[in-house]
Design a protein around this motif. Sequence first.
Motif, PDB file in Angstrom:
ATOM      1  N   GLY A 111      29.938 -20.958 -21.554  1.00 38.99           N
ATOM      2  CA  GLY A 111      31.065 -21.061 -20.594  1.00 38.99           C
ATOM      3  C   GLY A 111      31.550 -19.635 -19.785  1.00 38.99           C
ATOM      4  O   GLY A 111      32.328 -20.006 -19.133  1.00 38.99           O
ATOM      5  N   VAL A 112      30.922 -18.635 -19.927  1.00 40.32           N
ATOM      6  CA  VAL A 112      31.508 -17.702 -19.309  1.00 40.32           C
ATOM      7  C   VAL A 112      31.304 -17.349 -17.675  1.00 40.32           C
ATOM      8  O   VAL A 112      30.271 -18.174 -17.245  1.00 40.32           O
ATOM      9  N   LEU A 113      32.178 -16.622 -17.115  1.00 38.94           N
ATOM     10  CA  LEU A 113      31.992 -16.619 -15.676  1.00 38.94           C
ATOM     11  C   LEU A 113      31.738 -15.198 -15.438  1.00 38.94           C
ATOM     12  O   LEU A 113      32.043 -14.265 -16.017  1.00 38.94           O
ATOM     13  N   PRO A 114      30.688 -14.735 -14.141  1.00 33.20           N
ATOM     14  CA  PRO A 114      30.138 -15.798 -13.435  1.00 33.20           C
ATOM     15  C   PRO A 114      29.039 -16.699 -14.180  1.00 33.20           C
ATOM     16  O   PRO A 114      28.563 -16.349 -15.253  1.00 33.20           O
ATOM     17  N   LEU A 115      28.786 -17.991 -13.783  1.00 31.09           N
ATOM     18  CA  LEU A 115      27.761 -18.934 -14.488  1.00 31.09           C
ATOM     19  C   LEU A 115      26.467 -18.057 -14.482  1.00 31.09           C
ATOM     20  O   LEU A 115      26.073 -17.310 -13.429  1.00 31.09           O
ATOM     21  N   ILE A 116      25.710 -18.249 -15.420  1.00 31.60           N
ATOM     22  CA  ILE A 116      24.442 -17.724 -15.693  1.00 31.60           C
ATOM     23  C   ILE A 116      23.539 -18.820 -15.200  1.00 31.60           C
ATOM     24  O   ILE A 116      23.119 -19.712 -15.280  1.00 31.60           O
ATOM     25  N   GLU A 117      22.260 -17.811 -14.322  1.00 35.70           N
ATOM     26  CA  GLU A 117      21.248 -18.592 -13.585  1.00 35.70           C
ATOM     27  C   GLU A 117      19.783 -17.967 -14.219  1.00 35.70           C
ATOM     28  O   GLU A 117      20.072 -17.120 -15.068  1.00 35.70           O
ATOM     29  N   GLY A 118      18.723 -18.745 -13.972  1.00 34.51           N
ATOM     30  CA  GLY A 118      17.586 -17.884 -14.477  1.00 34.51           C
ATOM     31  C   GLY A 118      16.994 -18.872 -15.533  1.00 34.51           C
ATOM     32  O   GLY A 118      17.523 -19.730 -16.020  1.00 34.51           O
ATOM     33  N   THR A 119      15.970 -18.094 -16.318  1.00 35.09           N
ATOM     34  CA  THR A 119      15.412 -18.525 -17.448  1.00 35.09           C
ATOM     35  C   THR A 119      15.890 -17.832 -18.513  1.00 35.09           C
ATOM     36  O   THR A 119      16.637 -16.600 -18.508  1.00 35.09           O
ATOM     37  N   LEU A 120      15.444 -17.983 -20.009  1.00 37.70           N
ATOM     38  CA  LEU A 120      15.723 -17.313 -21.055  1.00 37.70           C
ATOM     39  C   LEU A 120      14.773 -16.087 -20.999  1.00 37.70           C
ATOM     40  O   LEU A 120      13.536 -16.116 -20.953  1.00 37.70           O
ATOM     41  N   PRO A 121      15.390 -14.812 -21.233  1.00 40.03           N
ATOM     42  CA  PRO A 121      14.580 -13.605 -21.075  1.00 40.03           C
ATOM     43  C   PRO A 121      13.766 -13.630 -22.259  1.00 40.03           C
ATOM     44  O   PRO A 121      13.789 -14.012 -23.197  1.00 40.03           O
ATOM     45  N   GLN A 122      12.281 -13.315 -21.823  1.00 38.88           N
ATOM     46  CA  GLN A 122      11.345 -12.892 -22.941  1.00 38.88           C
ATOM     47  C   GLN A 122      11.867 -11.937 -24.195  1.00 38.88           C
ATOM     48  O   GLN A 122      11.432 -12.079 -25.375  1.00 38.88           O
ATOM     49  N   GLU A 123      12.832 -11.033 -23.911  1.00 36.09           N
ATOM     50  CA  GLU A 123      12.814 -10.138 -24.681  1.00 36.09           C
ATOM     51  C   GLU A 123      13.712 -10.941 -25.917  1.00 36.09           C
ATOM     52  O   GLU A 123      13.765 -10.123 -27.157  1.00 36.09           O
ATOM     53  N   LEU A 124      14.478 -12.089 -25.766  1.00 33.43           N
ATOM     54  CA  LEU A 124      15.081 -12.620 -26.918  1.00 33.43           C
ATOM     55  C   LEU A 124      14.059 -12.971 -28.225  1.00 33.43           C
ATOM     56  O   LEU A 124      14.445 -13.160 -29.165  1.00 33.43           O
ATOM     57  N   ALA A 125      12.699 -13.031 -27.718  1.00 40.84           N
ATOM     58  CA  ALA A 125      11.741 -13.103 -28.820  1.00 40.84           C
ATOM     59  C   ALA A 125      11.550 -11.885 -29.713  1.00 40.84           C
ATOM     60  O   ALA A 125      11.140 -12.013 -31.038  1.00 40.84           O
ATOM     61  N   ASP A 126      12.312 -10.861 -29.197  1.00 42.44           N
ATOM     62  CA  ASP A 126      12.124  -9.656 -30.505  1.00 42.44           C
ATOM     63  C   ASP A 126      13.399  -9.688 -30.949  1.00 42.44           C
ATOM     64  O   ASP A 126      13.736  -8.560 -32.004  1.00 42.44           O
ATOM     65  N   PHE A 127      14.414 -10.516 -30.807  1.00 48.04           N
ATOM     66  CA  PHE A 127      15.615 -10.390 -31.550  1.00 48.04           C
ATOM     67  C   PHE A 127      15.643 -11.186 -32.842  1.00 48.04           C
ATOM     68  O   PHE A 127      15.634 -12.372 -33.025  1.00 48.04           O
ATOM     69  N   THR A 128      15.355 -10.123 -34.087  1.00 50.52           N
ATOM     70  CA  THR A 128      15.070 -10.918 -35.343  1.00 50.52           C
ATOM     71  C   THR A 128      16.313 -11.421 -36.185  1.00 50.52           C
ATOM     72  O   THR A 128      16.212 -11.767 -37.183  1.00 50.52           O
ATOM     73  N   SER A 129      17.570 -10.846 -35.744  1.00 51.69           N
ATOM     74  CA  SER A 129      18.513 -10.899 -36.503  1.00 51.69           C
ATOM     75  C   SER A 129      19.691 -12.027 -36.025  1.00 51.69           C
ATOM     76  O   SER A 129      20.703 -12.358 -36.455  1.00 51.69           O
ATOM     77  N   LEU A 130      19.365 -12.903 -34.954  1.00 49.23           N
ATOM     78  CA  LEU A 130      20.210 -13.760 -34.177  1.00 49.23           C
ATOM     79  C   LEU A 130      20.589 -14.832 -35.026  1.00 49.23           C
ATOM     80  O   LEU A 130      19.577 -15.612 -35.597  1.00 49.23           O
TER      81      LEU A 130
END
Length: 240
Positions: A111-130
């Motif tokens: 719910g943060v502002l400004p509202l987020i648009e677009g798609t999930l970034p491909q970089e998130l696939a490299d986050f192994t600790s989330l």
Amino acid sequence: MSFQGLLLHAPMATLCRLLAWMFAPASSSMSLTSKNTSKGNVGVAVRSMPAAAKVFKALMPATYHQATSFAIRGALGMLLLLWLPVSAQGATICDHFDCTDTAQTSLDLYGVLPLIEGTLPQELADFTSLTHIALGDHKLSGTISAKLIKPQLKILALGGNRFSGTIPTNLNAAPLLKKLILAKNKISGSIPERVTELPLLRLALQNNRLSGSIPEAIGKLNKVDTMRLYGNKLTGVIPD
């Protein structure tokens, strides 16, 4: 910069301060000083009443000297409110979150502002600790990649967006997942059987386009305190 350009490009914090000054009593000496600006935004320096007054003078020169009255401030405030949604468009996940620091453990932009648009970034696939991915109540679209499902993931909350496609079928790859919140999207397909293998406390899939039957083994989710599946096209019997 024109008044319209100011509203389109000003940081949200600056616009909120300007709006607060407009509605303040005419005798108020409220300061509009803004010490923080959002990285990457086009800043608008509204640092004092005289600076704000210059904006009003450019907009309404004939009534500039009456701009301290509450009525005129209210009218300008309504105008600003109409433009606020416009100024809050166009942000992406990487505008709020460092998509290069793969050691981070939490992505929480609910719910943060400004509202987020677009798609999930491909970089998130490299986050192994989330362990937490919370991106609810935005305007995100596209599909939910199976690459988001990692062994350490405990919360996947993407409700209130515009995601389509299907629920990832590899949910059992996140054996610690406790909250799966995908409600209020455009997700289709069936509920994966592997959802029943998780230690879920909350399962929210309501108001999507899911079809088929409810997995018979869903009764095994004996730790669930909230399960919402309504608002879909599910058929068949309700498992015990």
